[in-house]
Design a protein around this motif. Structure first.
Motif: not given
Length: 350
Positions: A21-24, A52-55, A202-205, A241-245
């Motif tokens: 979900a991108g919440a960790a 988060s973009g760290h491919y 319920g997943s932010a991502r 904010v969520h670090g989802l670049l």
């Protein structure tokens, strides 16, 4: 295609759910990425890394899962599909298609469509759904909307119901396919359904990606440009904010495609359209007007499209500057799945 009903619902642990979900937190992702951990947990950590973009870090994790002889077929397929998704996000549609096809060959034999696969989609049927949906996105990246539509129809029975991860992902590609096919109303309907499903999940991502897809569809459908720009700005800010670049930059590019490049501090066009999170301005390279194929304010979705006098589907005049973003389709949906730099294309043999 005949499919049988059956299969048990699998509930993920809270740890896996947070990763998907991108919440960790960064610490939780690092703990889940331990090489001696369960394959499913390492795959989920790779999903978080990619989100988060760290491919590169995600690729190392995914390759470890795929090559581990102790990894079962289903987590290996999920890892393969995720690797394909990350390559596609970097513009490697052909390389992604090969991996999506390999994942499908792993899990399709003996697979059955479950009555309720669980909202997070961890089982074999979910891997089939993800692989087919990924192949549709791969086709769309090559501007083959007809093949994408066929693959989406094949994927549909394998996806879970409303509010399931696989159904949300299917909705994204359905919306993008409709945009490429010139049907913004259908695209907006699919995006609305995906957004509602992501919120139920319920997943932010997934919510942020759905908001981005919906904003693009709304812009192409002729909704109030001010409202669309405001939503794209909000998506870009929330992604930070969520670090989802990987969702931040496409939101800015979609905004720029909708509004047109504004002047930067030195008078050069600002490719991000301005704003506090815009990238620095730099001299524009390429033919003037070739980076715009979006509706003008007050115009219809197609009437305002222009492409340097060429066909709106001719991508040759949409070559990018040093960052190398490619616009491959009509209107702003292109920024969602066709970004790559020159070195990346060479490495991916595109």
């Amino acid at each position: 295609m005949h499919v049988r009903q059956g299969g048990a619902r699998r509930a993920p642990s809270a740890e896996v759910r947070a990763l998907l979900a991108g919440a960790a937190t960064d610490r939780e992702v690092a703990a889940a990425a331990r090489p001696d951990g369960p394959a499913e947990l390492r795959w989920a950590a790779a999903v978080a890394r990619g989100g988060s973009g760290h491919y590169a870090a995600a690729a190392a994790l995914l390759d470890g899962v795929r090559r581990d002889p102790a990894t079962a077929v289903v987590p290996r397929a999920h890892a393969t599909v995720t690797r394909a998704s990350h390559l596609r996000q970097l513009g490697g549609h052909r390389a992604a298609a090969a991996l999506d096809g390999a994942a499908l060959r792993l899990v399709l034999p003996g697979a059955v469509t479950p009555g309720d696969p669980g909202p997070w989609g961890l089982g074999r049927a979910a891997a089939v759904a993800d692989a087919l949906t990924g192949l549709a996105a791969d086709a769309l990246g090559r501007l083959d909307a007809a093949t994408a539509a066929v693959l989406l129809r094949r994927a549909g029975p394998w996806c879970g119901p409303h509010g399931h991860r696989t159904r949300v992902r299917h909705g994204w590609v359905t919306a993008e396919t409709a945009l490429v096919a010139g049907d913004p109303a259908a695209a907006l309907a699919a995006a609305d359904e995906a957004l509602a499903g992501a919120r139920a999940l319920g997943s932010a991502r997934h919510v942020l990606k759905s908001r981005l897809v919906r904003a693009v569809a709304a812009g192409v459908a002729g909704h109030d440009p001010a409202d669309v720009v405001a939503e794209l700005d909000a998506v870009a800010a929330d992604a930070l904010v969520h670090g989802l670049l990987p969702l931040h930059r496409p939101a800015l590019l979609a905004r720029a495609d909708l509004t047109g490049p504004g002047p930067g501090p030195d008078g050069a066009p600002d490719p991000a359209g301005g704003g506090p999170d815009a990238v620095p301005a730099r001299p524009y390279r390429g033919r003037r007007g070739a980076d715009r194929a979006t509706p003008e304010a007050g115009s219809g979705p197609v009437a305002g499209a222009r492409h340097a006098g060429a066909s709106p589907f001719d991508t040759r005049s949409r070559r990018a500057d040093a960052e190398g973003r490619r616009h491959a389709v009509l209107h702003t949906v292109s920024v969602l799945y066709t970004r790559s730099d020159r070195s990346g294309r060479e490495l991916l043999r595109e």
